[in-house]
Design an enzyme around this catalytic site. Structure first.
Site, short mmCIF file in Angstrom:
data_model
loop_
_atom_site.label_atom_id
_atom_site.label_comp_id
_atom_site.label_asym_id
_atom_site.label_seq_id
_atom_site.Cartn_x
_atom_site.Cartn_y
_atom_site.Cartn_z
N ASP A 45 0.84 -1.20 0.00
CA ASP A 45 0.00 0.00 0.00
C ASP A 45 0.88 1.26 0.00
OD1 ASP A 45 -2.92 1.13 0.77
OD2 ASP A 45 -1.40 2.26 1.88
N TYR A 50 2.65 9.96 -0.05
CA TYR A 50 3.69 9.39 0.83
C TYR A 50 5.10 9.69 0.30
CZ TYR A 50 -0.17 6.50 2.68
OH TYR A 50 -1.35 6.05 3.22
N LYS A 75 -2.89 5.94 -3.98
CA LYS A 75 -4.02 6.84 -3.69
C LYS A 75 -3.67 8.22 -4.21
CE LYS A 75 -3.93 4.54 0.80
NZ LYS A 75 -2.47 4.43 1.07
N HIS A 108 -7.96 9.42 -1.92
CA HIS A 108 -7.36 9.35 -0.59
C HIS A 108 -8.30 9.88 0.50
CE1 HIS A 108 -3.05 9.23 1.24
NE2 HIS A 108 -3.94 8.90 2.14
N ASN A 241 3.87 -10.11 11.13
CA ASN A 241 2.54 -9.58 10.84
C ASN A 241 1.78 -10.37 9.77
OD1 ASN A 241 2.91 -7.65 12.77
ND2 ASN A 241 3.44 -6.00 11.35
N1 LIG Z 1 -5.83 5.99 3.79
C1 LIG Z 1 -5.34 6.77 4.72
O1 LIG Z 1 -5.77 7.92 4.90
C2 LIG Z 1 -4.23 6.28 5.58
C3 LIG Z 1 -3.89 6.97 6.74
C4 LIG Z 1 -2.84 6.46 7.54
C5 LIG Z 1 -2.19 5.30 7.16
N2 LIG Z 1 -2.53 4.65 6.00
C6 LIG Z 1 -1.85 3.39 5.58
O2 LIG Z 1 -2.00 2.43 6.61
C7 LIG Z 1 -0.71 1.92 6.95
C8 LIG Z 1 -0.68 1.41 8.37
O3 LIG Z 1 -1.07 2.39 9.28
P1 LIG Z 1 -0.02 3.10 10.28
O4 LIG Z 1 1.31 3.05 9.68
O5 LIG Z 1 -0.63 4.41 10.64
O6 LIG Z 1 -0.11 2.24 11.60
P2 LIG Z 1 -0.05 0.69 12.06
O7 LIG Z 1 0.31 -0.19 10.94
O8 LIG Z 1 -1.32 0.46 12.81
O9 LIG Z 1 1.10 0.74 13.16
C9 LIG Z 1 2.43 0.96 12.84
C10 LIG Z 1 3.20 0.96 14.15
O10 LIG Z 1 3.09 -0.34 14.75
C11 LIG Z 1 4.40 -0.86 15.01
N3 LIG Z 1 4.33 -2.31 14.73
C12 LIG Z 1 4.18 -2.92 13.54
N4 LIG Z 1 4.08 -4.25 13.69
C13 LIG Z 1 4.17 -4.50 15.02
C14 LIG Z 1 4.13 -5.67 15.79
N5 LIG Z 1 3.97 -6.87 15.22
N6 LIG Z 1 4.26 -5.55 17.13
C15 LIG Z 1 4.43 -4.34 17.71
N7 LIG Z 1 4.44 -3.19 17.04
C16 LIG Z 1 4.33 -3.26 15.69
C17 LIG Z 1 5.34 -0.13 14.10
O11 LIG Z 1 6.61 0.00 14.69
P3 LIG Z 1 7.95 -0.64 14.01
O12 LIG Z 1 8.13 0.07 12.70
O13 LIG Z 1 9.01 -0.29 15.00
O14 LIG Z 1 7.69 -2.10 13.87
C18 LIG Z 1 4.67 1.24 14.00
O15 LIG Z 1 5.04 2.07 15.09
C19 LIG Z 1 0.21 3.10 6.65
O16 LIG Z 1 1.56 2.71 6.63
C20 LIG Z 1 -0.35 3.56 5.34
O17 LIG Z 1 0.10 2.72 4.29
C21 LIG Z 1 -3.56 5.11 5.23
#
Ligand SMILES: NC(=O)c1ccc[n+]([C@@H]2O[C@H](COP(=O)([O-])OP(=O)(O)OC[C@H]3O[C@@H](n4cnc5c(N)ncnc54)[C@H](OP(=O)(O)O)[C@@H]3O)[C@@H](O)[C@H]2O)c1
Length: 275
Positions: A45, A50, A75, A108, A241
């Site tokens: 994704d 980004y 997006k 987006h 994951n």
């Molecule tokens: N459509 C939208 O508007 C929108 C908005 C925000 C995000 N997104 C997308 O959604 C994706 C994911 O969301 P996000 O990045 O906000 O948050 P997330 O995936 O919920 O959380 C990421 C965090 O969790 C930690 N983590 C990952 N795997 C882990 C595990 N197995 N155990 C413990 N901690 C873990 C990571 O740290 P480490 O790196 O240290 O592992 C990081 O700090 C984004 O990267 C992006 O592609 C889309």
């Protein structure tokens, strides 16, 4: 490990776990995309905003994977809404990615105050027709926005990617998406690094299965039929994951995790914000 796929309303399939890539930059993301593909991911994704599409494309090429076996989402944000601007936006995204098409193209944010998402959708329909996107969908759209869009469109959105995790479970939004044949995809599926993963309920369930709280949360998404795109900058956690397909949660465990919900007001309100 590989993730099972879900069938979209156009007959195409999407792997239920994908690699989230925001806020990783072009340089950081390259080895992480390679690590994810080596760990079995077939879904990545990204987004124009980004600023890492070049790195994502480089990672895909470095991995040596066959393009057809990979599902790539991008997006387009507000600068590409209205007036067929999405045509140039997707061309630029494809150029950065080094790809001829994306598997999924999302609006987006709805930015309802701009009132351009319906015309943007009509441009997306053209991009689908042109083969530059194999599926088209939405992100951060509420039922009221989707209702308006469906009234004026020919193609039904395949996906609505929304903020969703055990703290923000959005049951009404999920049911609405389901009734409309739209698959729900979760962004910040792990709570984006907040203290969700320290919750004792998750620790107890994780201990029972010999898994981590993060794996339990991702399994919860899978049990609910949600597509999830966890992001990690750590290859070990990237592999962890997707290593969630050798156990299943009971209905009581699913309910206990869902009860961690603290309400929608914790989430980002796409009537008021977005980009
Ligand atoms: N459509 C939208 O508007 C929108 C908005 C925000 C995000 N997104 C997308 O959604 C994706 C994911 O969301 P996000 O990045 O906000 O948050 P997330 O995936 O919920 O959380 C990421 C965090 O969790 C930690 N983590 C990952 N795997 C882990 C595990 N197995 N155990 C413990 N901690 C873990 C990571 O740290 P480490 O790196 O240290 O592992 C990081 O700090 C984004 O990267 C992006 O592609 C889309």
């Amino acid at each position: 490990m590989s993730a099972p796929t879900i069938i979209l309303n156009n007959g195409k399939t999407i792997p239920q776990i994908g690699l989230g890539t925001s806020p990783l930059n072009d340089k950081e993301v390259v080895p992480l995309v390679v690590a994810a593909i080596e760990a079995g991911y077939r879904h990545i994704d990204t987004a124009y905003r980004y600023n890492n599409e070049k790195g994502v494309g480089q990672g895909i090429r470095d991995s040596g994977i066959d393009r057809e076996s990979l599902f790539v989402t991008t997006k387009l944000d507000g600068q590409f809404q209205g007036n067929d601007r999405a045509i140039g936006g997707l061309d630029e995204s494809l150029r950065r990615l080094g790809l001829e098409y994306v598997d999924l193209l999302l609006i987006h944010w709805p930015l309802p105050q701009r009132n351009e998402y319906i015309s943007t959708w009509k441009t997306f329909e053209k991009l689908l027709e042109a083969g530059k996107a194999r599926s088209i969908g939405l992100s951060n759209f509420k039922p009221a926005h989707i209702e308006k869009l469906l009234a004026k469109s020919t193609i039904r959105p395949a996906i609505n990617q929304i903020q969703l995790n055990p703290r923000i479970t959005r049951p009404e939004q999920r049911s609405y998406n389901g009734e409309q044949g739209i698959i729900t995809e979760a962004w910040s599926p792990l709570g984006a690094g907040n203290d969700l993963l320290e919750n004792p309920t998750l620790a107890t369930i994780a201990a029972k299965y010999g898994k981590t709280p993060g794996q339990v949360v991702l399994r919860w998404h899978i049990e609910l039929g949600i597509v999830a795109i966890p992001r990690s900058a750590n290859p070990r956690r990237i592999a962890q994951n997707i290593d969630i397909f050798d156990f299943a949660l009971t209905s009581d465990e699913i309910a206990a995790i869902s009860s961690l919900d603290t309400g929608d007001e914790q989430g980002v309100d796409s009537d008021k914000t977005g980009h």
